[in-house]
Design an enzyme around this catalytic site. Structure first.
Site, PDB file in Angstrom:
ATOM      1  N   ASN A  96       0.842  -1.189   0.000  1.00  0.00           N
ATOM      2  CA  ASN A  96       0.000   0.000   0.000  1.00  0.00           C
ATOM      3  C   ASN A  96       0.879   1.242   0.000  1.00  0.00           C
ATOM      4  O   ASN A  96       1.838   1.327   0.775  1.00  0.00           O
ATOM      5  CB  ASN A  96      -0.895  -0.024   1.241  1.00  0.00           C
ATOM      6  CG  ASN A  96      -1.996   1.016   1.199  1.00  0.00           C
ATOM      7  OD1 ASN A  96      -1.795   2.142   0.754  1.00  0.00           O
ATOM      8  ND2 ASN A  96      -3.176   0.640   1.676  1.00  0.00           N
ATOM      9  N   ASP A 118      -6.216   7.289  -9.601  1.00  0.00           N
ATOM     10  CA  ASP A 118      -7.652   7.432  -9.382  1.00  0.00           C
ATOM     11  C   ASP A 118      -7.952   8.878  -8.981  1.00  0.00           C
ATOM     12  O   ASP A 118      -7.374   9.385  -8.022  1.00  0.00           O
ATOM     13  CB  ASP A 118      -8.087   6.476  -8.263  1.00  0.00           C
ATOM     14  CG  ASP A 118      -9.597   6.326  -8.186  1.00  0.00           C
ATOM     15  OD1 ASP A 118     -10.319   7.317  -8.459  1.00  0.00           O
ATOM     16  OD2 ASP A 118     -10.066   5.226  -7.841  1.00  0.00           O
ATOM     17  N   ASP A 154      -5.471  12.131 -17.653  1.00  0.00           N
ATOM     18  CA  ASP A 154      -6.354  12.657 -18.691  1.00  0.00           C
ATOM     19  C   ASP A 154      -7.523  13.407 -18.064  1.00  0.00           C
ATOM     20  O   ASP A 154      -8.419  13.866 -18.768  1.00  0.00           O
ATOM     21  CB  ASP A 154      -6.898  11.519 -19.565  1.00  0.00           C
ATOM     22  CG  ASP A 154      -7.930  10.674 -18.821  1.00  0.00           C
ATOM     23  OD1 ASP A 154      -7.663  10.333 -17.641  1.00  0.00           O
ATOM     24  OD2 ASP A 154      -8.983  10.355 -19.401  1.00  0.00           O
ATOM     25  N   GLU A 192      -0.792   1.909 -20.156  1.00  0.00           N
ATOM     26  CA  GLU A 192      -1.943   1.281 -20.802  1.00  0.00           C
ATOM     27  C   GLU A 192      -3.128   2.248 -20.854  1.00  0.00           C
ATOM     28  O   GLU A 192      -3.814   2.375 -21.878  1.00  0.00           O
ATOM     29  CB  GLU A 192      -2.347   0.004 -20.044  1.00  0.00           C
ATOM     30  CG  GLU A 192      -1.367  -1.150 -20.160  1.00  0.00           C
ATOM     31  CD  GLU A 192      -0.306  -1.138 -19.064  1.00  0.00           C
ATOM     32  OE1 GLU A 192       0.438  -2.112 -18.944  1.00  0.00           O
ATOM     33  OE2 GLU A 192      -0.205  -0.122 -18.326  1.00  0.00           O
ATOM     34  N   GLU A 194      -3.041   5.485 -20.702  1.00  0.00           N
ATOM     35  CA  GLU A 194      -2.729   6.625 -21.569  1.00  0.00           C
ATOM     36  C   GLU A 194      -3.051   6.319 -23.021  1.00  0.00           C
ATOM     37  O   GLU A 194      -3.647   7.138 -23.729  1.00  0.00           O
ATOM     38  CB  GLU A 194      -1.252   6.990 -21.426  1.00  0.00           C
ATOM     39  CG  GLU A 194      -0.836   8.205 -22.235  1.00  0.00           C
ATOM     40  CD  GLU A 194       0.595   8.618 -21.947  1.00  0.00           C
ATOM     41  OE1 GLU A 194       1.076   9.558 -22.616  1.00  0.00           O
ATOM     42  OE2 GLU A 194       1.231   8.029 -21.058  1.00  0.00           O
TER      43      GLU A 194
END
Length: 213
Positions: A96, A118, A154, A192, A194
């Site tokens: 973590n 996230d 993004d 991936e 992106e």
């Protein structure tokens, strides 16, 4: 991220301690023993399936890389990449991100990569964002002086939040692109996500910041 449960993942991880470091707390302050050299160490927090960190390690053999991923069912894809490539300058940690100070001490890390993290868009989840001030303090505690964070997303809301968070913490902005794939930036290695988001027509944002201590 919607995770598909892979009941065999834990056994697969435990069978390859040469790639996914077992008992990483034993190497705090002495990661050079894992890599058998004193090269700079860069980590990617949330390495996903490992495309970015693997390609970075291939492109820069003079730098050591570590991919950090909490989910067993995700990190096994990165593990399979590493098994196939067998790169001496890349290792993985199945831990973590909140626990990074358990495994790294001040000056262990030269750069942190945060790629397509996230966004946790709800205000009540702000503390979970990897650019929240508590995480910035965590990175500071393991980075070298003037260590760097490189960030891509993004998500417009997340880049706006991140730039504000970085500024309020006192980080120095050294690079910013609001449309990376239409810029003249050289040497970009895609994750991936992106590639997926870019093919959907989404704009890719990228920034680099540096601690000023």
């Amino acid at each position: 991220m919607r995770l598909r449960n892979k009941p065999w993942a834990r056994e697969h991880i435990e069978a390859h301690p040469q790639y996914i470091v077992a008992n990483p707390e034993n190497y705090k302050g002495k990661w050079h023993e894992v890599f058998n050299n004193d090269q700079p160490l860069h980590i990617e927090v949330g390495t996903g399936k490992g495309r970015f960190i693997t390609e970075m390690a291939k492109a820069h053999p003079d730098i050591n890389y570590m991919g950090i991923e909490i989910y067993d069912s995700v990190i096994v894809a990165a593990l399979d990449r590493l098994i196939e490539e067998d790169l001496p300058n890349l290792r993985l940690l199945n831990v973590n991100a909140n626990d990074l100070p358990k495994y790294f001490e001040k000056n262990d890390i030269d750069r942190v990569y945060l790629n397509f993290s996230d966004p946790w868009p709800k205000t009540r989840h702000e503390k979970r964002r990897l650019m929240y001030k508590d995480y910035l303090k965590l990175y500071e505690d393991i980075l070298v002086d003037k260590g760097e964070i490189h960030f891509k997303t993004d998500n417009q809301g997340l880049i706006e939040y991140s730039l504000k968070s970085f500024s309020e913490y006192g980080l120095l902005l050294t690079f910013l692109s609001l449309d990376l794939h239409k810029s003249d930036y050289e040497g970009n290695i895609m994750t991936e996500y992106e590639q997926k988001f870019s093919e959907m027509g989404n704009r890719i944002y990228r920034c680099e910041v540096k601690y000023q201590n």
